[in-house]
Design a protein around this motif. Sequence first.
Motif, PDB file in Angstrom:
ATOM      1  N   TYR A 224       0.725  -1.134   0.091  1.00 15.78           N
ATOM      2  CA  TYR A 224      -0.230   0.050  -0.029  1.00 15.78           C
ATOM      3  C   TYR A 224       0.948   1.258  -0.071  1.00 15.78           C
ATOM      4  CZ  TYR A 224       1.010   0.061   5.171  1.00 15.78           C
ATOM      5  OH  TYR A 224       1.752  -0.190   6.055  1.00 15.78           O
ATOM      6  N   PRO A 225       0.520   2.240  -0.449  1.00 12.86           N
ATOM      7  CA  PRO A 225       1.345   3.565  -0.396  1.00 12.86           C
ATOM      8  C   PRO A 225       0.967   4.173   0.858  1.00 12.86           C
ATOM      9  CG  PRO A 225      -0.880   3.880  -1.699  1.00 12.86           C
ATOM     10  CD  PRO A 225      -0.834   2.355  -1.233  1.00 12.86           C
ATOM     11  N   THR A 226       2.400   5.017   1.364  1.00  9.92           N
ATOM     12  CA  THR A 226       2.290   5.944   2.389  1.00  9.92           C
ATOM     13  C   THR A 226       1.191   6.709   2.428  1.00  9.92           C
ATOM     14  OG1 THR A 226       4.609   5.187   2.890  1.00  9.92           O
ATOM     15  CG2 THR A 226       3.544   7.091   4.039  1.00  9.92           C
ATOM     16  N   SER A 227       0.919   7.265   1.347  1.00  5.42           N
ATOM     17  CA  SER A 227      -0.105   8.458   1.239  1.00  5.42           C
ATOM     18  C   SER A 227      -1.409   8.265   1.784  1.00  5.42           C
ATOM     19  CB  SER A 227      -0.471   8.949  -0.116  1.00  5.42           C
ATOM     20  OG  SER A 227      -0.453   7.889  -1.185  1.00  5.42           O
ATOM     21  N   LEU A 228      -1.852   6.629   1.607  1.00 10.26           N
ATOM     22  CA  LEU A 228      -3.012   6.153   2.085  1.00 10.26           C
ATOM     23  C   LEU A 228      -3.061   6.263   3.613  1.00 10.26           C
ATOM     24  CD1 LEU A 228      -5.767   4.811   1.262  1.00 10.26           C
ATOM     25  CD2 LEU A 228      -4.498   2.684   1.439  1.00 10.26           C
ATOM     26  N   VAL A 229      -1.961   5.876   4.309  1.00 13.39           N
ATOM     27  CA  VAL A 229      -2.125   6.009   5.652  1.00 13.39           C
ATOM     28  C   VAL A 229      -1.817   7.192   5.893  1.00 13.39           C
ATOM     29  CG1 VAL A 229      -0.723   5.131   7.849  1.00 13.39           C
ATOM     30  CG2 VAL A 229      -0.505   3.488   5.604  1.00 13.39           C
ATOM     31  N   VAL A 230      -1.262   8.334   5.511  1.00 14.29           N
ATOM     32  CA  VAL A 230      -1.150   9.433   5.816  1.00 14.29           C
ATOM     33  C   VAL A 230      -2.648  10.161   5.626  1.00 14.29           C
ATOM     34  CG1 VAL A 230      -0.423  11.750   5.209  1.00 14.29           C
ATOM     35  CG2 VAL A 230       1.178   9.904   5.216  1.00 14.29           C
ATOM     36  N   LYS A 231      -3.257   9.962   4.835  1.00 16.90           N
ATOM     37  CA  LYS A 231      -4.473  10.287   4.544  1.00 16.90           C
ATOM     38  C   LYS A 231      -5.481   9.923   5.625  1.00 16.90           C
ATOM     39  CE  LYS A 231      -8.454  10.785   0.947  1.00 16.90           C
ATOM     40  NZ  LYS A 231      -8.812  10.142   0.083  1.00 16.90           N
ATOM     41  N   LYS A 232      -5.455   8.777   6.058  1.00 19.78           N
ATOM     42  CA  LYS A 232      -6.246   8.105   7.071  1.00 19.78           C
ATOM     43  C   LYS A 232      -5.803   8.732   8.472  1.00 19.78           C
ATOM     44  CE  LYS A 232      -8.629   4.997   4.593  1.00 19.78           C
ATOM     45  NZ  LYS A 232     -10.132   5.143   4.627  1.00 19.78           N
ATOM     46  N   LEU A 233      -4.875   9.444   8.855  1.00 20.89           N
ATOM     47  CA  LEU A 233      -4.363   9.705  10.130  1.00 20.89           C
ATOM     48  C   LEU A 233      -4.275  11.198  10.263  1.00 20.89           C
ATOM     49  CD1 LEU A 233      -1.177   7.333  10.766  1.00 20.89           C
ATOM     50  CD2 LEU A 233      -3.573   7.087  11.636  1.00 20.89           C
ATOM     51  N   LYS A 234      -4.447  11.620   8.941  1.00 18.95           N
ATOM     52  CA  LYS A 234      -4.260  13.167   8.897  1.00 18.95           C
ATOM     53  C   LYS A 234      -5.254  14.028   9.999  1.00 18.95           C
ATOM     54  CE  LYS A 234      -2.863  16.993   6.039  1.00 18.95           C
ATOM     55  NZ  LYS A 234      -2.252  17.227   4.739  1.00 18.95           N
ATOM     56  N   PRO A 235      -6.572  13.602   9.827  1.00 18.01           N
ATOM     57  CA  PRO A 235      -7.536  14.104  10.589  1.00 18.01           C
ATOM     58  C   PRO A 235      -7.340  14.068  12.289  1.00 18.01           C
ATOM     59  CG  PRO A 235      -8.408  12.575   8.855  1.00 18.01           C
ATOM     60  CD  PRO A 235      -7.393  12.529   8.756  1.00 18.01           C
ATOM     61  N   TYR A 236      -6.509  13.076  12.504  1.00 21.23           N
ATOM     62  CA  TYR A 236      -6.314  12.838  14.022  1.00 21.23           C
ATOM     63  C   TYR A 236      -5.006  13.584  14.482  1.00 21.23           C
ATOM     64  CZ  TYR A 236      -9.920   9.457  13.140  1.00 21.23           C
ATOM     65  OH  TYR A 236     -10.974   8.751  12.739  1.00 21.23           O
ATOM     66  N   GLY A 237      -4.116  14.052  13.438  1.00 19.99           N
ATOM     67  CA  GLY A 237      -2.859  14.783  13.647  1.00 19.99           C
ATOM     68  C   GLY A 237      -1.863  13.778  13.988  1.00 19.99           C
TER      69      GLY A 237
END
Length: 298
Positions: A224-237
């Motif tokens: 999976y791409p890191t961008s996918l994980v970053v997108k999921k975690l970004k709302p929580y900081g």
Amino acid sequence: MAEKIARQTGISLNDQQWLYEISPKRKLVAFNFEEIWRYRDLLMLFVKRDIVTYYKQTVLGPLWFLIQPLLTSIIQFVIFNKIAQIESDGINYFLFALAGNTLWFYFSDCFKSTSDTFKTNQNIFGKVYFPRVIMPISITISNLLKFGIQFLFFICMMTYFIMQGKAVMPNWEIVFTPILLILMALISLGFGMIISSMTTKYRDLTFLIGFGVQLYMYLTPVVYPTSLVVKKLKPYGYENLVYLNPLTSLFEFFKYSYLGKGEFTTFGLVYSVVFSIVIFLLGLIVFNRTEKNFIDTV
């Protein structure tokens, strides 16, 4: 025997000049480049042994190096892309997974083989002296052959997709590939030497290595791409937590260099470099301390 020679020659043991003196390492970090260079022929013999034993009694021989990433990438393509609908930053998912697997197999093979160094070589270690660190180093070198074959296969597939007009854009950063391999080797050596030292006393760890490596793969952006994980975690900081895995930035940099897609930060790359050096030195310290008396506990 030494005392008999001393009586015959009339020279005391204290007065004799020895060519080499073998003694336990007293320094925390003992990595004698001169001694390793002196044993370079033995190092190459171990490398040759690892390669030959891998081919021994196999019908397909080196073709297994191609079958492994090919079948793995196809299965991941079906499960993660077609069924789970995981995206790959606009890159063909098969090629995306193949890039991750090519780098991952080198790390995992080096780690698993290094983590079993003391156990698999206890008969050699107990009979003759040589710098013990040569053994894990030979593993990382011999695995370069396997990586080289899989890497050429990846390059051929990448060239094919480029000729088909797919969205693949290699960048000039590919020149840093040797540095990436060195960093991967340092991390696998560090982790491997620590685990190998611990398994001399705690054999249970041997059974956990395979499971641990598989689990670590899913914590690393291989399928999976890191961008996918970053997108999921970004709302929580918590988006920066993904870079605490030292392999994350290395894998993303590799994919960015060859596929033109990847998400990494300068902090992540610096962190990976520092971590690889620190974990290697820590592994070397533990390895040297265990080397002194492992034969009594193995």
